[in-house]
Design a protein around this motif. Structure first.
Motif, PDB file in Angstrom:
ATOM      1  N   VAL A 240       3.960 -10.790  -4.297  1.00 53.97           N
ATOM      2  CA  VAL A 240       3.726 -10.618  -5.732  1.00 53.97           C
ATOM      3  C   VAL A 240       3.547  -9.125  -5.998  1.00 53.97           C
ATOM      4  O   VAL A 240       2.641  -8.488  -5.449  1.00 53.97           O
ATOM      5  CB  VAL A 240       2.483 -11.397  -6.194  1.00 53.97           C
ATOM      6  N   VAL A 241       4.421  -8.570  -6.819  1.00 53.88           N
ATOM      7  CA  VAL A 241       4.367  -7.145  -7.173  1.00 53.88           C
ATOM      8  C   VAL A 241       3.794  -7.034  -8.580  1.00 53.88           C
ATOM      9  O   VAL A 241       4.465  -7.341  -9.563  1.00 53.88           O
ATOM     10  CB  VAL A 241       5.759  -6.489  -7.092  1.00 53.88           C
ATOM     11  N   GLN A 242       2.562  -6.591  -8.658  1.00 51.75           N
ATOM     12  CA  GLN A 242       1.895  -6.483  -9.957  1.00 51.75           C
ATOM     13  C   GLN A 242       2.075  -5.111 -10.588  1.00 51.75           C
ATOM     14  O   GLN A 242       1.980  -4.970 -11.806  1.00 51.75           O
ATOM     15  CB  GLN A 242       0.395  -6.764  -9.793  1.00 51.75           C
TER      16      GLN A 242
ATOM     17  N   VAL B 174       0.842  -1.198   0.000  1.00 50.12           N
ATOM     18  CA  VAL B 174       0.000   0.000   0.000  1.00 50.12           C
ATOM     19  C   VAL B 174       0.877   1.248   0.000  1.00 50.12           C
ATOM     20  O   VAL B 174       2.102   1.185   0.065  1.00 50.12           O
ATOM     21  CB  VAL B 174      -0.956   0.026   1.219  1.00 50.12           C
ATOM     22  N   ASP B 175       0.226   2.397  -0.014  1.00 48.79           N
ATOM     23  CA  ASP B 175       0.915   3.683   0.000  1.00 48.79           C
ATOM     24  C   ASP B 175       1.638   3.896   1.337  1.00 48.79           C
ATOM     25  O   ASP B 175       1.207   3.403   2.392  1.00 48.79           O
ATOM     26  CB  ASP B 175      -0.107   4.794  -0.230  1.00 48.79           C
ATOM     27  N   ALA B 176       2.699   4.690   1.305  1.00 45.69           N
ATOM     28  CA  ALA B 176       3.473   4.962   2.517  1.00 45.69           C
ATOM     29  C   ALA B 176       2.633   5.622   3.606  1.00 45.69           C
ATOM     30  O   ALA B 176       2.897   5.440   4.802  1.00 45.69           O
ATOM     31  CB  ALA B 176       4.680   5.840   2.180  1.00 45.69           C
ATOM     32  N   SER B 177       1.615   6.359   3.218  1.00 46.20           N
ATOM     33  CA  SER B 177       0.769   7.045   4.194  1.00 46.20           C
ATOM     34  C   SER B 177      -0.024   6.073   5.063  1.00 46.20           C
ATOM     35  O   SER B 177      -0.526   6.454   6.123  1.00 46.20           O
ATOM     36  CB  SER B 177      -0.204   7.993   3.475  1.00 46.20           C
ATOM     37  N   ALA B 178      -0.153   4.829   4.624  1.00 44.36           N
ATOM     38  CA  ALA B 178      -0.987   3.851   5.333  1.00 44.36           C
ATOM     39  C   ALA B 178      -0.169   2.701   5.909  1.00 44.36           C
ATOM     40  O   ALA B 178      -0.728   1.670   6.289  1.00 44.36           O
ATOM     41  CB  ALA B 178      -2.046   3.299   4.379  1.00 44.36           C
ATOM     42  N   THR B 179       1.136   2.871   6.019  1.00 50.96           N
ATOM     43  CA  THR B 179       2.007   1.768   6.439  1.00 50.96           C
ATOM     44  C   THR B 179       1.617   1.184   7.794  1.00 50.96           C
ATOM     45  O   THR B 179       1.551  -0.040   7.965  1.00 50.96           O
ATOM     46  CB  THR B 179       3.477   2.227   6.469  1.00 50.96           C
TER      47      THR B 179
ATOM     48  N   ASN C 124       5.755  -0.128   0.279  1.00 57.27           N
ATOM     49  CA  ASN C 124       6.170  -0.943   1.419  1.00 57.27           C
ATOM     50  C   ASN C 124       6.951  -2.199   1.036  1.00 57.27           C
ATOM     51  O   ASN C 124       7.107  -3.104   1.863  1.00 57.27           O
ATOM     52  CB  ASN C 124       4.938  -1.307   2.256  1.00 57.27           C
ATOM     53  N   ILE C 125       7.449  -2.241  -0.174  1.00 50.39           N
ATOM     54  CA  ILE C 125       8.258  -3.393  -0.581  1.00 50.39           C
ATOM     55  C   ILE C 125       9.472  -3.544   0.335  1.00 50.39           C
ATOM     56  O   ILE C 125       9.772  -4.632   0.845  1.00 50.39           O
ATOM     57  CB  ILE C 125       8.699  -3.266  -2.058  1.00 50.39           C
ATOM     58  N   LEU C 126      10.191  -2.454   0.550  1.00 54.30           N
ATOM     59  CA  LEU C 126      11.401  -2.508   1.370  1.00 54.30           C
ATOM     60  C   LEU C 126      11.068  -2.915   2.806  1.00 54.30           C
ATOM     61  O   LEU C 126      11.779  -3.724   3.414  1.00 54.30           O
ATOM     62  CB  LEU C 126      12.089  -1.143   1.347  1.00 54.30           C
ATOM     63  N   GLU C 127       9.980  -2.377   3.332  1.00 51.90           N
ATOM     64  CA  GLU C 127       9.556  -2.727   4.688  1.00 51.90           C
ATOM     65  C   GLU C 127       9.244  -4.217   4.794  1.00 51.90           C
ATOM     66  O   GLU C 127       9.600  -4.884   5.782  1.00 51.90           O
ATOM     67  CB  GLU C 127       8.330  -1.898   5.072  1.00 51.90           C
ATOM     68  N   MET C 128       8.583  -4.763   3.791  1.00 52.21           N
ATOM     69  CA  MET C 128       8.278  -6.193   3.797  1.00 52.21           C
ATOM     70  C   MET C 128       9.557  -7.030   3.708  1.00 52.21           C
ATOM     71  O   MET C 128       9.678  -8.076   4.369  1.00 52.21           O
ATOM     72  CB  MET C 128       7.353  -6.546   2.620  1.00 52.21           C
ATOM     73  N   MET C 129      10.509  -6.570   2.916  1.00 49.27           N
ATOM     74  CA  MET C 129      11.774  -7.296   2.798  1.00 49.27           C
ATOM     75  C   MET C 129      12.521  -7.323   4.132  1.00 49.27           C
ATOM     76  O   MET C 129      13.136  -8.323   4.499  1.00 49.27           O
ATOM     77  CB  MET C 129      12.645  -6.662   1.710  1.00 49.27           C
ATOM     78  N   ARG C 130      12.458  -6.230   4.864  1.00 49.99           N
ATOM     79  CA  ARG C 130      13.131  -6.166   6.166  1.00 49.99           C
ATOM     80  C   ARG C 130      12.437  -7.066   7.194  1.00 49.99           C
ATOM     81  O   ARG C 130      13.087  -7.758   7.974  1.00 49.99           O
ATOM     82  CB  ARG C 130      13.138  -4.724   6.671  1.00 49.99           C
TER      83      ARG C 130
END
Length: 400
Positions: free
Chosen positions: A77-79, A52-57, A88-94
């Motif tokens: 899965v990144v569509q 989602v958007d950074a505003s809703a992390t 939030n890709i980076l956050e999920m990776m961490r």
């Protein structure tokens, strides 16, 4: 506090709403906010469909943690790499160091453009026709370039017959607890925002949307999960038909929309007089908009909806009144076509806007410009009532 809803037994909506954002993409007004949809598939392997958007992390993390119940995410899965979905890709990776990123080659390139991150050991690159088994579920990947970015793909879940549609079938508007189309009155409360979303964001890419619809026609789709707006689990043909019509640039309604650009009110008065004359001649579907006070995204949506367009414009500095010129530029950029257009202009000493408008219309595809124009010097007088009636009649005749 988590805010999630089950889509199926194994799939949960973990998306978020943003009612504080005033302008989507910093250009489109969204008075009802917007949703950022993300979905978790709980199977032998856990799969997250987009972020989602950074505003809703913060809300997003709470939703995910609640559904996971201590489990880890195996696949992301990144569509679509637009920041309102990829932030939030980076956050999920961490958070999930063993998680694999499932994406196509163009998406991987964009990940490196947005983030300083090493993905080589964590990427699972897929292409058209590839599949991913998570246990009971199998995802089929379908490339959808330019709907509406070049890297876009959609995913079909074979088990639950769900199409994860990226930005396709999306709409503006925050979800108010009722996330399914059969829990809301979509046509009354959501269709206008869905049309405005499609026409302004995806509208230029009708050919590409048609290509995706043809691919989708070969799948047994029982549910559509977009990245914005309601989840469709009934009456799918209603919304698919809208997309088909919009992407073929066919009008939804045999209707007349009048866009007027007026400096001191005289062109506005002429536009109102035309609307009355059209009504007198039996036209029931008429809409009138001031180009100076109506957001251009609303006018583009109406240009897609209506079969007939009237452009009534003051001459300004020897040219087209700037807000009208902006509308025409957007109409061209977003591929408005296959419409019938009537032109009216005004000018105290040199009413030349009409001729310049017609030149711009000639740059668009399959636009039928009605032969009779109406040119006003300062104000439309009662003595020209017959001309106004004839101008209206050609519109009525073309409607029939």
């Amino acid at each position: 506090m988590q805010c999630t809803r089950k889509i199926t037994e194994d799939i949960t909506w973990v998306g978020c709403n943003d009612r504080r954002l005033a302008m989507f993409e910093n250009i489109f007004p969204i008075p009802r906010g917007v949703s950022y949809n993300s979905y978790l598939i709980m199977d032998e392997k856990v799969t997250l469909m987009d972020t989602v958007d950074a505003s809703a992390t913060q809300q997003f993390i709470e939703n995910i943690d609640y559904v996971l119940g201590g489990r880890a995410i195996d696949y992301l899965v990144v569509q679509h790499m637009e920041p309102d979905h990829c932030a939030n890709i980076l956050e999920m990776m961490r958070r999930f160091p063993e998680m694999k990123i499932v994406a196509n080659a163009k998406t991987e390139q964009m990940i490196h453009q947005f983030f300083e991150v090493e993905t080589q050991e964590r990427m699972m690159t897929v292409k058209e026709g590839d599949t991913l088994s998570t246990g009971a579920h199998t995802l089929h990947f379908v490339m959808a370039p330019m709907v509406h970015w070049p890297e876009v793909m959609v995913s079909y879940d074979e088990k639950d017959k769900v199409l994860f549609a990226a930005d396709a079938f999306g709409t503006f508007g925050a979800l108010n607890g009722n996330i399914f189309n059969d829990e809301i009155d979509f046509e009354r409360d959501w269709l206008a925002d869905a049309r405005r979303y499609y026409t302004n964001i995806v509208g230029k890419y009708g050919v590409q949307v048609q290509a995706l619809l043809k691919k989708a026609a070969g799948l047994d789709i029982q549910m559509i999960c977009s990245l914005h707006g309601p989840v469709w689990r009934s009456d799918l043909d209603f919304f698919i038909d809208k997309y088909d019509k919009w992407s073929r640039y066919e009008p939804e309604d045999q209707a007349v929309v009048i866009f007027y650009g007026s400096i001191y009110g005289h062109t506005e008065a002429a536009a109102n007089a035309l609307a009355v004359q059209l009504a007198e001649q039996g036209v029931k579907k008429i809409a009138v908009y001031d180009v100076s006070t109506t957001d251009v995204s609303d006018m583009i949506a109406e240009a897609f909806r209506c079969s007939h367009i009237v452009l009534a414009c003051s001459t300004y500095n020897g040219g087209i009144y700037p807000p009208m010129e902006n509308l025409l530029s957007d109409m061209k950029a977003l591929s408005v076509q296959k419409r019938t257009v009537a032109v009216m202009d005004n000018g105290t000493w040199a009413p030349t806007a009409g001729k310049q408008i017609i030149k711009k219309l000639e740059e668009m595809k399959e636009m039928t410009v009605l032969e009779q124009t109406l040119s006003i010097k300062s104000a439309l007088k009662d003595e020209r009532a017959d001309e106004l009636e004839a101008f209206a009649k050609q519109i009525v005749d073309s409607l029939q």
